[in-house]
Write a protein that holds these residues in place. Sequence first.
Motif, short mmCIF file in Angstrom:
data_model
loop_
_atom_site.label_atom_id
_atom_site.label_comp_id
_atom_site.label_asym_id
_atom_site.label_seq_id
_atom_site.Cartn_x
_atom_site.Cartn_y
_atom_site.Cartn_z
N VAL A 75 0.85 -1.20 0.00
CA VAL A 75 0.00 0.00 0.00
C VAL A 75 0.89 1.25 0.00
N ALA A 76 0.31 2.36 -0.49
CA ALA A 76 1.08 3.61 -0.57
C ALA A 76 2.47 3.33 -1.13
N THR A 77 2.49 2.60 -2.23
CA THR A 77 3.76 2.05 -2.74
C THR A 77 4.69 3.12 -3.30
N GLN A 78 4.18 4.32 -3.54
CA GLN A 78 5.02 5.38 -4.11
C GLN A 78 5.35 6.46 -3.08
N ARG A 79 5.35 6.07 -1.81
CA ARG A 79 5.64 7.06 -0.76
C ARG A 79 7.08 7.57 -0.87
N ASN A 80 7.98 6.72 -1.29
CA ASN A 80 9.37 7.17 -1.43
C ASN A 80 9.55 8.09 -2.63
N GLU A 81 8.78 7.86 -3.70
CA GLU A 81 8.81 8.79 -4.83
C GLU A 81 8.31 10.16 -4.42
N TRP A 82 7.25 10.19 -3.61
CA TRP A 82 6.71 11.46 -3.10
C TRP A 82 7.76 12.19 -2.26
N LYS A 83 8.41 11.42 -1.39
CA LYS A 83 9.46 12.00 -0.54
C LYS A 83 10.58 12.59 -1.40
N ARG A 84 11.03 11.83 -2.38
CA ARG A 84 12.12 12.32 -3.24
C ARG A 84 11.69 13.55 -4.04
N LYS A 85 10.43 13.56 -4.47
CA LYS A 85 9.92 14.71 -5.23
C LYS A 85 10.04 15.99 -4.42
N LEU A 86 9.75 15.91 -3.12
CA LEU A 86 9.73 17.11 -2.28
C LEU A 86 11.09 17.43 -1.67
N THR A 87 11.96 16.44 -1.49
CA THR A 87 13.20 16.68 -0.76
C THR A 87 14.47 16.47 -1.58
N ASP A 88 14.36 15.84 -2.74
CA ASP A 88 15.53 15.46 -3.55
C ASP A 88 16.47 14.52 -2.79
N ASP A 89 16.07 14.07 -1.60
CA ASP A 89 16.92 13.19 -0.78
C ASP A 89 18.33 13.75 -0.63
N ILE A 90 18.44 15.06 -0.42
CA ILE A 90 19.75 15.71 -0.31
C ILE A 90 20.31 15.45 1.09
N PRO A 91 21.49 14.86 1.20
CA PRO A 91 22.08 14.60 2.52
C PRO A 91 22.78 15.84 3.06
N ASN A 92 23.04 15.82 4.35
CA ASN A 92 23.88 16.84 5.01
C ASN A 92 23.38 18.27 4.79
N ALA A 93 22.08 18.46 4.92
CA ALA A 93 21.50 19.79 4.68
C ALA A 93 22.07 20.83 5.64
N SER A 94 22.27 20.46 6.89
CA SER A 94 22.81 21.42 7.86
C SER A 94 24.19 21.91 7.43
N GLU A 95 25.01 20.98 6.97
CA GLU A 95 26.34 21.37 6.49
C GLU A 95 26.25 22.25 5.24
N ASN A 96 25.29 21.93 4.37
CA ASN A 96 25.12 22.75 3.17
C ASN A 96 24.73 24.19 3.53
N ILE A 97 23.86 24.32 4.52
CA ILE A 97 23.44 25.65 4.97
C ILE A 97 24.61 26.38 5.62
N ALA A 98 25.37 25.66 6.45
CA ALA A 98 26.51 26.28 7.12
C ALA A 98 27.54 26.78 6.11
N ARG A 99 27.79 25.98 5.05
CA ARG A 99 28.74 26.40 4.02
C ARG A 99 28.26 27.65 3.30
N LEU A 100 26.95 27.72 3.04
CA LEU A 100 26.40 28.90 2.38
C LEU A 100 26.59 30.14 3.26
N LEU A 101 26.29 30.01 4.55
CA LEU A 101 26.42 31.15 5.46
C LEU A 101 27.88 31.61 5.55
#
Length: 381
Positions: free
Chosen positions: A344-370
Amino acid sequence: MEKFIAAEKKKGLWKIYYPLICQLAKLAATNIAWIDKIDNLLNKQYAKNPAAPALEALLRQTKPDVILCTHQRVPQASTFAEVCKKLDIPFVTAIFSWDNLPKSRIAPQAHKYIVWSSYMKREMEWYYPTITQEDVIITGTPQFECYAKRALHQPKEEFLEQWNLPKDKKLVLLSGNDMTSPNDHYYFEDIADAIMQMPEAERPHLILRRAPVDASGRFDAFAMKYASILTTIDPLWTNPKSEKDGFASLPTFADVALLTNLCLHCDLVVNIGSTMGLDFAHFDKPAVYINYPKPYNADWYDIDFIYGLEHFRTLDGLDAVLWIKSKSDIVRVIQAGLNTPEAVATQRNEWKRKLTDDIPNASENIARLLLQLATDKKNNQ
């Protein structure tokens, strides 16, 4: 503003003002130039806020290289942004949730805008065509990073023992919203009633987690009534005195661990359209969205309107969540989610990837930008 509205309602003038305001808003919303003019007028007023001089003095004293605003919907942030603009301090704001852009305007005019994903960046281009795309930075979201931190994961037996939960039952999390979703306790009573009708050996155990900013007490009677099948595990946030103090309510590190383990060890989440569907998708577990009308608060709350909001279009064409569309659906849908989660809800991971791009280390990415913005500022001085 609330006192004004209450007073005008008593006078009866609200019946004139409100439709007029709505019509003017609809007219303005069709023209981006008008929207920009209104935004600029508002920001000029925010710059005149009586708090602005003290804020300017504070920033002149502390001399920050860059400012990060983590809540772009707070109107007070606009005064902060206007003072930063005056002092040539880069002001960065984060779009912190999947529904922020379609549901309301960004309050402050920022130097840079941090977004979750390419999908959210396209939304920024759609809703804010005058903001250059170079100023919209995809970093990922720190919101779900905790789920990947193995150090936060409790062994299940330890978690069950800590909260005195049954070891022989599947666990269903009832996740409450804030008071903008006023009927949650009535819907959850329907869920509990249906669970009570199941054979005892098949019944899951329910866990209630209120919204961290819900100080209403509306679930108290419900929790007592169904104590035999339900455990309340409240969020470990700094608690506001009331719903109106919600912006002052903050999560604790203990609650980050608690939420992580609720998602890790519960088998299913039931909710009215909240982000918890994405939280559970990070553990590849299904979410159930309740979607049938209730007579309560019908004069202003319409569940069809809720699911008609723009951000739910991200679900279009995807089998990403389960839906309860009537009381008679409850047992069938919950059993399907518990007994055959892989079917059931077999495409939940596709939905997640659609909204988040599954980008790792977001905190570090933000820190580098700052850090980069701070370095650029110093180099340009």
